[in-house]
Write a protein that holds these residues in place. Structure first.
Motif, short mmCIF file in Angstrom:
data_model
loop_
_atom_site.label_atom_id
_atom_site.label_comp_id
_atom_site.label_asym_id
_atom_site.label_seq_id
_atom_site.Cartn_x
_atom_site.Cartn_y
_atom_site.Cartn_z
N THR A 32 4.25 12.30 9.58
CA THR A 32 4.31 13.72 9.28
C THR A 32 5.72 14.23 9.58
N GLU A 33 5.98 15.45 9.16
CA GLU A 33 7.22 16.10 9.57
C GLU A 33 7.10 16.40 11.08
N PRO A 34 8.21 16.48 11.79
CA PRO A 34 8.15 16.74 13.24
C PRO A 34 7.58 18.13 13.55
N PHE A 35 6.93 18.23 14.69
CA PHE A 35 6.41 19.50 15.19
C PHE A 35 6.56 19.52 16.70
N ASP A 36 6.53 20.73 17.27
CA ASP A 36 6.69 20.89 18.71
C ASP A 36 5.33 21.04 19.38
N ILE A 37 5.22 20.44 20.57
CA ILE A 37 4.03 20.60 21.41
C ILE A 37 4.48 21.22 22.72
N SER A 38 3.77 22.28 23.14
CA SER A 38 4.11 23.00 24.36
C SER A 38 2.88 23.13 25.24
N ASN A 39 3.10 23.19 26.55
CA ASN A 39 2.00 23.47 27.48
C ASN A 39 1.75 24.96 27.58
N GLU A 40 2.66 25.76 26.99
CA GLU A 40 2.48 27.21 26.99
C GLU A 40 1.46 27.58 25.93
N LEU A 41 0.76 28.65 26.17
CA LEU A 41 -0.25 29.11 25.22
C LEU A 41 0.45 29.74 24.02
N LEU A 42 0.16 29.23 22.83
CA LEU A 42 0.74 29.76 21.61
C LEU A 42 -0.37 30.46 20.82
N GLY A 43 -0.07 31.57 20.19
CA GLY A 43 -1.08 32.25 19.38
C GLY A 43 -0.75 33.70 19.20
N GLU A 44 -1.57 34.34 18.38
CA GLU A 44 -1.44 35.78 18.14
C GLU A 44 -2.69 36.44 18.70
N PHE A 45 -2.49 37.48 19.48
CA PHE A 45 -3.60 38.17 20.12
C PHE A 45 -3.53 39.65 19.81
N SER A 46 -4.69 40.27 19.70
CA SER A 46 -4.74 41.72 19.52
C SER A 46 -5.89 42.26 20.35
N LEU A 47 -5.68 43.46 20.87
CA LEU A 47 -6.70 44.12 21.68
C LEU A 47 -7.18 45.37 21.00
N ALA B 31 0.86 -1.18 0.00
CA ALA B 31 0.00 0.00 0.00
C ALA B 31 0.89 1.23 0.00
N THR B 32 0.30 2.33 -0.36
CA THR B 32 1.00 3.61 -0.29
C THR B 32 0.15 4.57 0.51
N ILE B 33 0.73 5.14 1.56
CA ILE B 33 0.08 6.19 2.32
C ILE B 33 0.86 7.47 2.06
N SER B 34 0.19 8.47 1.55
CA SER B 34 0.82 9.76 1.27
C SER B 34 0.16 10.82 2.14
N LEU B 35 0.98 11.56 2.90
CA LEU B 35 0.45 12.58 3.80
C LEU B 35 0.76 13.98 3.29
N ASN B 36 -0.20 14.89 3.45
CA ASN B 36 0.02 16.30 3.14
C ASN B 36 0.79 16.94 4.29
N SER B 37 1.41 18.07 4.03
CA SER B 37 2.11 18.80 5.08
C SER B 37 1.13 19.31 6.12
N ILE B 38 1.57 19.39 7.36
CA ILE B 38 0.71 19.95 8.41
C ILE B 38 0.87 21.47 8.40
N ASN B 39 -0.11 22.16 9.03
CA ASN B 39 -0.20 23.63 8.94
C ASN B 39 0.87 24.36 9.73
N GLN B 40 1.29 23.83 10.86
CA GLN B 40 2.13 24.58 11.78
C GLN B 40 3.35 23.75 12.20
N GLU B 41 4.33 24.46 12.75
CA GLU B 41 5.51 23.80 13.29
C GLU B 41 5.41 23.62 14.80
N ALA B 42 4.44 24.33 15.43
CA ALA B 42 4.27 24.26 16.89
C ALA B 42 2.80 24.29 17.24
#
Length: 125
Positions: free
Chosen positions: A110-125, A17-28
């Protein structure tokens, strides 16, 4: 003895069989986020099996099992939103495997990615 070995090898069914995966969206990702794993599967013969999605960090953690009925040569598309468990951190990847029973027919990661317990994101006020 060699003839018996060769005869035995020809009797065993050849499954590929062949399993082909697309790239994931983020590195973290933050623990609790969702990661989308998408791609396709092609099998050389009719197969009833399981598509297994595992998170591999320091340990292997099953995330999802999906039953699949593959018709020879037919492309099976998949897209799964998988939640990152809170207990996992560090550099990880998702391993996608096609199994019939307990036999692994093919797998891709998949390609490797990082998982953190810290909150990741972009915020604006």
């Amino acid at each position: 003895m060699k003839r018996w070995l060769l005869a035995f090898l020809f009797i065993l069914p050849s499954v590929a069989a062949t399993i082909s995966l697309n790239s994931i969206n983020q590195e973290a990702y933050s623990a609790g986020d969702k990661v989308t794993i998408s791609g396709y599967l092609i099998e050389e013969q009719n197969t009833w099996g399981t598509l297994q999605f595992d998170l591999e960090c320091e340990e292997k953690l099953p995330l999802l099992l999906r039953a699949v009925n593959v018709i020879q040569g037919e492309k099976i598309q998949f897209s799964e939103d998988l939640s990152i468990p809170l207990a996992q951190t560090g550099q990880c990847f998702i391993l996608v495997s096609l199994l019939t029973g307990s036999t692994v027919i093919d797998q891709s990661e998949t390609e490797p990615f990082d998982i953190s317990n810290e909150l990741l994101g972009e915020f604006s006020l």
